[in-house]
Each structure stands twice: as structure tokens, then as C-alpha cells.
Design a protein around this motif. Structure first.
Motif, PDB file in Angstrom:
ATOM      1  N   GLU A  15       0.852  -1.223   0.016  1.00 31.06           N
ATOM      2  CA  GLU A  15      -0.123  -0.036   0.016  1.00 31.06           C
ATOM      3  C   GLU A  15       1.007   1.232   0.040  1.00 31.06           C
ATOM      4  OE1 GLU A  15      -2.569   0.106   3.239  1.00 31.06           O
ATOM      5  OE2 GLU A  15      -2.500  -2.230   3.376  1.00 31.06           O
ATOM      6  N   ASP A  16       0.530   2.001  -0.807  1.00 29.90           N
ATOM      7  CA  ASP A  16       1.168   3.467  -0.639  1.00 29.90           C
ATOM      8  C   ASP A  16       1.165   4.247   0.335  1.00 29.90           C
ATOM      9  OD1 ASP A  16       2.613   3.211  -3.387  1.00 29.90           O
ATOM     10  OD2 ASP A  16       0.736   3.768  -4.193  1.00 29.90           O
ATOM     11  N   SER A  17       2.049   4.601   1.130  1.00 32.02           N
ATOM     12  CA  SER A  17       1.960   5.636   2.297  1.00 32.02           C
ATOM     13  C   SER A  17       1.586   7.104   1.734  1.00 32.02           C
ATOM     14  CB  SER A  17       2.932   5.614   3.019  1.00 32.02           C
ATOM     15  OG  SER A  17       4.306   6.084   2.411  1.00 32.02           O
ATOM     16  N   ASP A  18       1.052   7.918   2.452  1.00 31.10           N
ATOM     17  CA  ASP A  18       0.671   9.000   2.502  1.00 31.10           C
ATOM     18  C   ASP A  18       2.085   9.852   1.936  1.00 31.10           C
ATOM     19  OD1 ASP A  18      -2.038   8.751   2.604  1.00 31.10           O
ATOM     20  OD2 ASP A  18      -1.903   9.638   4.660  1.00 31.10           O
ATOM     21  N   TYR A  19       3.165   9.633   2.658  1.00 30.45           N
ATOM     22  CA  TYR A  19       4.176  10.503   2.520  1.00 30.45           C
ATOM     23  C   TYR A  19       5.098   9.932   1.037  1.00 30.45           C
ATOM     24  CZ  TYR A  19       9.315  11.562   2.463  1.00 30.45           C
ATOM     25  OH  TYR A  19      10.473  11.928   2.251  1.00 30.45           O
ATOM     26  N   TYR A  27       5.013   4.069  -4.624  1.00 31.96           N
ATOM     27  CA  TYR A  27       6.216   3.271  -4.799  1.00 31.96           C
ATOM     28  C   TYR A  27       6.486   3.066  -6.125  1.00 31.96           C
ATOM     29  CZ  TYR A  27       6.196   2.282   0.304  1.00 31.96           C
ATOM     30  OH  TYR A  27       6.431   2.503   1.793  1.00 31.96           O
ATOM     31  N   CYS A  70       3.626  -5.471   3.203  1.00 28.97           N
ATOM     32  CA  CYS A  70       3.324  -5.783   4.680  1.00 28.97           C
ATOM     33  C   CYS A  70       2.711  -7.110   4.926  1.00 28.97           C
ATOM     34  CB  CYS A  70       2.354  -4.986   5.238  1.00 28.97           C
ATOM     35  SG  CYS A  70       3.016  -3.189   5.474  1.00 28.97           S
ATOM     36  N   HIS A 201       9.297   7.237   8.038  1.00 26.24           N
ATOM     37  CA  HIS A 201       7.771   7.385   7.755  1.00 26.24           C
ATOM     38  C   HIS A 201       7.253   6.087   7.924  1.00 26.24           C
ATOM     39  CE1 HIS A 201       8.656  11.583   6.666  1.00 26.24           C
ATOM     40  NE2 HIS A 201       7.200  11.861   6.819  1.00 26.24           N
ATOM     41  N   LEU A 202       7.895   5.032   7.281  1.00 30.43           N
ATOM     42  CA  LEU A 202       7.272   3.674   7.486  1.00 30.43           C
ATOM     43  C   LEU A 202       7.078   3.307   8.887  1.00 30.43           C
ATOM     44  CD1 LEU A 202       6.117   1.110   5.998  1.00 30.43           C
ATOM     45  CD2 LEU A 202       8.565   0.446   5.770  1.00 30.43           C
ATOM     46  N   ASP A 205       4.323   5.721  10.759  1.00 33.99           N
ATOM     47  CA  ASP A 205       2.916   5.543  10.002  1.00 33.99           C
ATOM     48  C   ASP A 205       2.449   4.451   9.894  1.00 33.99           C
ATOM     49  OD1 ASP A 205       3.355   8.508   9.836  1.00 33.99           O
ATOM     50  OD2 ASP A 205       3.549   8.401   7.759  1.00 33.99           O
ATOM     51  N   ARG A 206       3.258   3.273   9.667  1.00 30.20           N
ATOM     52  CA  ARG A 206       2.738   1.893   9.550  1.00 30.20           C
ATOM     53  C   ARG A 206       3.000   1.000  10.610  1.00 30.20           C
ATOM     54  NH1 ARG A 206       1.437   1.146   3.926  1.00 30.20           N
ATOM     55  NH2 ARG A 206       0.246   3.078   3.421  1.00 30.20           N
TER      56      ARG A 206
END
Length: 262
Positions: A15-19, A27, A70, A201-202, A205-206
């Protein structure tokens, strides 16, 4: 990026993170930034969402990149089983496939290897990777030293490979950091595409939000990343591009041996 010439596909398993969406366009954008060159066509398939190339499309691509995820490569989600079937087709066609993190693990599983949890737990941060003396570069003019720093973020690993596969790199924590299978499959456990910011950030945020790691470990990762130890991103970029786009197969030996003399 669609410009004709050679064609490559990114099989997106994350999944693409917001950042990452904001800074790189997802990605897919991260991988295109690292690997794409002028005149090439790059296409994305969100395989984790069930989007796969059909049999007619597979043949037009010169190579494929499988991203991190993930999810567990030893799982049996519908899309993971479908990905395994795709990889077996690509193996029979001798298509170039570069697997990163989860991609590394799922490649190993597709050829008969075993994956699972790393008994020593998470490995997050910049790690020293030792390259095998038999590792071969596609181009003899690539100057790749015998050890490289690489950003890692994983708790699973490849535990065992079939006899025809070769371990070509390892670290203190992970015995199979890289492998090759024939001249067409190569797996890398770490993330040559990551920057410090993407990893941090990963983590925040995740991994923390999903209770995958403890806050104390996150603080340890932040502290180590703050020490400024940089991964050898340019070397990894050259290595990955040479594998995906080289026409003579893996030929890293001379370059490794030359660099070991210095």
C-alpha cells in the motif's frame, strides 16, 4: 513513464503511504526514479489488489520488479497464490525478475525455497551486506566493493533455497540477503530503493500504528538512522540496473575481485 524501447513492469505488493504518494507518486514512482532510463516504458500492476498482467501482456516486458509488502510471503492470500503462478510462468519464459524484500521472499518460494519469520526478530535500519566472492556483475566496468550498506525493514526471511539457486550475499542477521536463480531471477532482502525518510515514515505511520513494533524499538531505529550512516544507494542502483537490463547474464566476479584488491 511510456516512451517506447525496453518495457518493464512493477508488480506492486504494498500500500502506498501518504508520504510516499506525496513525494514520489507512490512506490511505483520510487522504483521508476531508481531504475528507469530514457526511452523505456514502465507500467505498474497493483497485484495486491488483484491487478495482474494477462498472458499476452507478459511477453512484451523485458523485465519485472516485485516490491515489498506488509503481507507474509509464506501466506496463502488469493493474490499471493496468483503471484506465485505468474512467477512460475516467468521462470519458464526466463524473464528477468528482480525481487525486493517481500519480492525476494516470494521469488524464493516460487522456485521451491522456504520462507518464514526471522528467529532474531525485526531488522530495521542500515545493515552491512557481504557479497559472495562468486557474485558476478553484468558489466566488468561496474565498481562494486565486497561490502555494501543497505536499508532493511523486515521480520521475515528466506530460510532455504533449492540446490540450483545461489546465495550471493549475507549479513550478520540474515543468512540469505541476496540470491540468484539462473540468469533471470535475483532477490534482494533489503530496500535499495529506500531513503532514510521513506523508512522513518514507514516506522511511524505503519509499523507503530499497526502495533508491529514497540515504541522503544522505533526510538532505537530513529537514533541509529540519526547517526547519518548512509546506504550505498548508487552502487545498488547500478547493480539492479545491470541485472535487469544486461544481456550477457550475471558476471560480477571480476569487478568484485578487482575491488577486493584495494
Amino acid at each position: 513513464m511510456e516512451m517506447g524501447g525496453k518495457r518493464f513492469a512493477v508488480l506492486l505488493c504494498a500500500e502506498d503511504s501518504d508520504y510516499v504518494k506525496k513525494k514520489f507518486g507512490g512506490y511505483f514512482g520510487v522504483f521508476v526514479r531508481m531504475l528507469a532510463e530514457e526511452g523505456e516504458t514502465w507500467k505498474m500492476y497493483r497485484v495486491a489488489c488483484g491487478e495482474f498482467p494477462d498472458d499476452e501482456e507478459i511477453g512484451v516486458f523485458d523485465g519485472f520488479v516485485i516490491t515489498g509488502s506488509c503481507k507474509d510471503a509464506h501466506g496463502n492470500d488469493v493474490w499471493i497464490c496468483k503471484l506465485l503462478n505468474l512467477l512460475k510462468k516467468l521462470d519458464s519464459m526466463k524473464k528477468k525478475v528482480l525481487g525486493i524484500c517481500f519480492g525476494h521472499q516470494i521469488l524464493a518460494r516460487a522456485i521451491g525455497g522456504q520462507t518464514g519469520r526471522n528467529m532474531s526478530g525485526w531488522d530495521i535500519g542500515v545493515t552491512t551486506i557481504h557479497l559472495s566472492s562468486s557474485l558476478k556483475l553484468l558489466s566488468s566496468d561496474l565498481k562494486i566493493p565486497a561490502t555494501l550498506s543497505l536499508i532493511e525493514c523486515h521480520r521475515d526471511e528466506v530460510r532455504e533455497l533449492p540446490a540450483k539457486a545461489e546465495v550471493i550475499a549475507w549479513s550478520e542477521k540474515t543468512g540469505i540477503e541476496m540470491f540468484r536463480y539462473g540468469n533471470h531471477f535475483m532477490g534482494i532482502q533489503g530496500h535499495p530503493e529506500y531513503t532514510h525518510d521513506i523508512l522513518l515514515h514507514l516506522v511511524d505511520d505503519r509499523l507503530l500504528q499497526r502495533d508491529l513494533i514497540m515504541e522503544s524499538y522505533a526510538e532505537e531505529v530513529r537514533a541509529k538512522m540519526g547517526e547519518g550512516h548512509e546506504p550505498d544507494r548508487e552502487a545498488w542502483k547500478k547493480l539492479c540496473i545491470s541485472f535487469l537490463k544486461g544481456s550477457t547474464g550475471m558476471d560480477f566476479v571480476r569487478s568484485i575481485e578487482e575491488n577486493c584488491k584495494y
